[in-house]
Every structure is written in C-alpha cells, then in structure tokens.
Design a protein around this motif. Structure first.
Motif, mmCIF file in Angstrom:
data_model
loop_
_atom_site.group_PDB
_atom_site.id
_atom_site.type_symbol
_atom_site.label_atom_id
_atom_site.label_comp_id
_atom_site.label_asym_id
_atom_site.label_seq_id
_atom_site.Cartn_x
_atom_site.Cartn_y
_atom_site.Cartn_z
ATOM 1 N N CYS A 99 -28.310 -26.737 -77.945
ATOM 2 C CA CYS A 99 -27.666 -27.473 -76.999
ATOM 3 C C CYS A 99 -25.993 -27.385 -77.274
ATOM 4 C CB CYS A 99 -27.994 -29.112 -77.350
ATOM 5 S SG CYS A 99 -29.487 -29.411 -76.764
ATOM 6 N N CYS A 139 -35.609 -31.126 -81.426
ATOM 7 C CA CYS A 139 -34.598 -31.731 -80.366
ATOM 8 C C CYS A 139 -34.963 -32.328 -78.987
ATOM 9 C CB CYS A 139 -33.597 -30.491 -79.935
ATOM 10 S SG CYS A 139 -32.188 -30.891 -78.727
ATOM 11 N N CYS A 172 -28.583 -29.699 -82.879
ATOM 12 C CA CYS A 172 -29.348 -28.483 -82.182
ATOM 13 C C CYS A 172 -28.128 -27.652 -81.782
ATOM 14 C CB CYS A 172 -29.939 -29.174 -80.798
ATOM 15 S SG CYS A 172 -30.789 -27.594 -79.990
ATOM 16 N N ASN A 231 -36.175 -27.856 -78.365
ATOM 17 C CA ASN A 231 -35.990 -26.559 -79.496
ATOM 18 C C ASN A 231 -36.544 -27.348 -80.925
ATOM 19 O OD1 ASN A 231 -34.927 -25.016 -81.838
ATOM 20 N ND2 ASN A 231 -32.842 -25.882 -81.619
ATOM 21 N N ASN A 234 -33.619 -33.145 -76.484
ATOM 22 C CA ASN A 234 -32.941 -32.763 -75.507
ATOM 23 C C ASN A 234 -33.442 -31.359 -74.817
ATOM 24 O OD1 ASN A 234 -30.822 -33.262 -73.543
ATOM 25 N ND2 ASN A 234 -29.885 -31.540 -74.443
ATOM 26 N N CYS A 235 -33.449 -30.381 -75.601
ATOM 27 C CA CYS A 235 -33.913 -29.016 -75.037
ATOM 28 C C CYS A 235 -35.245 -28.852 -75.609
ATOM 29 C CB CYS A 235 -32.843 -28.058 -75.176
ATOM 30 S SG CYS A 235 -32.820 -27.635 -77.076
HETATM 31 ZN ZN LIG Z 1 -31.296 -29.244 -78.267
#
Ligand SMILES: [Zn+2]
Length: 119
Positions: free
Chosen positions: A83, A107, A80, A112, A109-110
């Motif tokens: 990130c 992603c 990503c 995206n 985590n975020c």
């Molecule tokens: Zn990300």
C-alpha cells in the motif's frame, strides 16, 4: 498593502475616472488572483502531504517480507509495504494467530498477506 486591497483601490479609482476598460481589466485580474490563491492553497496542501510522507519514509524500517515498521514505534506494529509503494498510504496490518504459534500479517486494504518469519 495586500494584493486584494490594491486591486480594490484600483477598481475604486477606475470607477471614479469612469474608465470602463480599466475597470473590466481590474475585475479580470481580481478573478485571476483568486484562482491563483486557490491554486496556492492546493499546492501548499499537497506539499504538506509530501513532506509528511517523506518524514514517515525516513523512519521506515524495511523487512524481507513486504511490510514496514517505524523507527521508535512498537516493532509489532506492521504496515503494508504494498500500500505504501503503490499509494503512499500507511495501512496497519492485522496480526492473526496462525498455525504452530506463527503470526499471519494481513492487509485489509490490498489483501497482502504472509506468515511472519521467525526473528
Ligand atoms: Zn496493503
């Protein structure tokens, strides 16, 4: 002679000559030296992290879409770019089968995400 051995020896001498003020100053210096040692260890760790980040960055291949691949790695292993850009965190994106044989990169985590462009 190391810093601590030197201070310890000086403290021993201050005790022998019964110089309380010198003894106190040496104890204070000893405490400051310990703080400095902790700070140095922290800075070394941060420096190693930065160096590692720079090494990774040097092998990045950037793409039109917000993802990165690493030179010498499988080009399907995508990371990503959001990130990395915001937190210098290397997060591998999930590859999800999408409509018409396309692949969605995501992603976790975020959040995206985008549909991989045909190459
Ligand atoms: Zn990300």
């Amino acid at each position: 002679m190391g810093l601590y051995e030197g201070i310890k020896d000086a403290i021993g001498i201050a005790q022998k000559v019964d110089n309380i003020e010198l003894y106190r100053q040496l104890i204070d210096l000893s405490s400051q030296a310990l703080d400095m040692q902790t700070e140095i260890a922290k800075l070394r760790e941060e420096n190693a992290e930065l160096k590692k980040g720079t090494d990774i960055e040097n092998s990045f291949i950037r793409h039109e879409q917000p993802y990165l691949t690493l030179d010498g790695e499988n080009p399907k292993t995508c990371y990503c770019a959001v990130c990395w850009g915001k937190k210098r965190k290397l997060v591998q994106m999930d590859r999800i089968n999408w409509d018409h044989g396309q692949i969605k990169l995501y992603c976790s985590n975020c959040k995206n995400h985008f549909i991989e462009s045909k190459q």
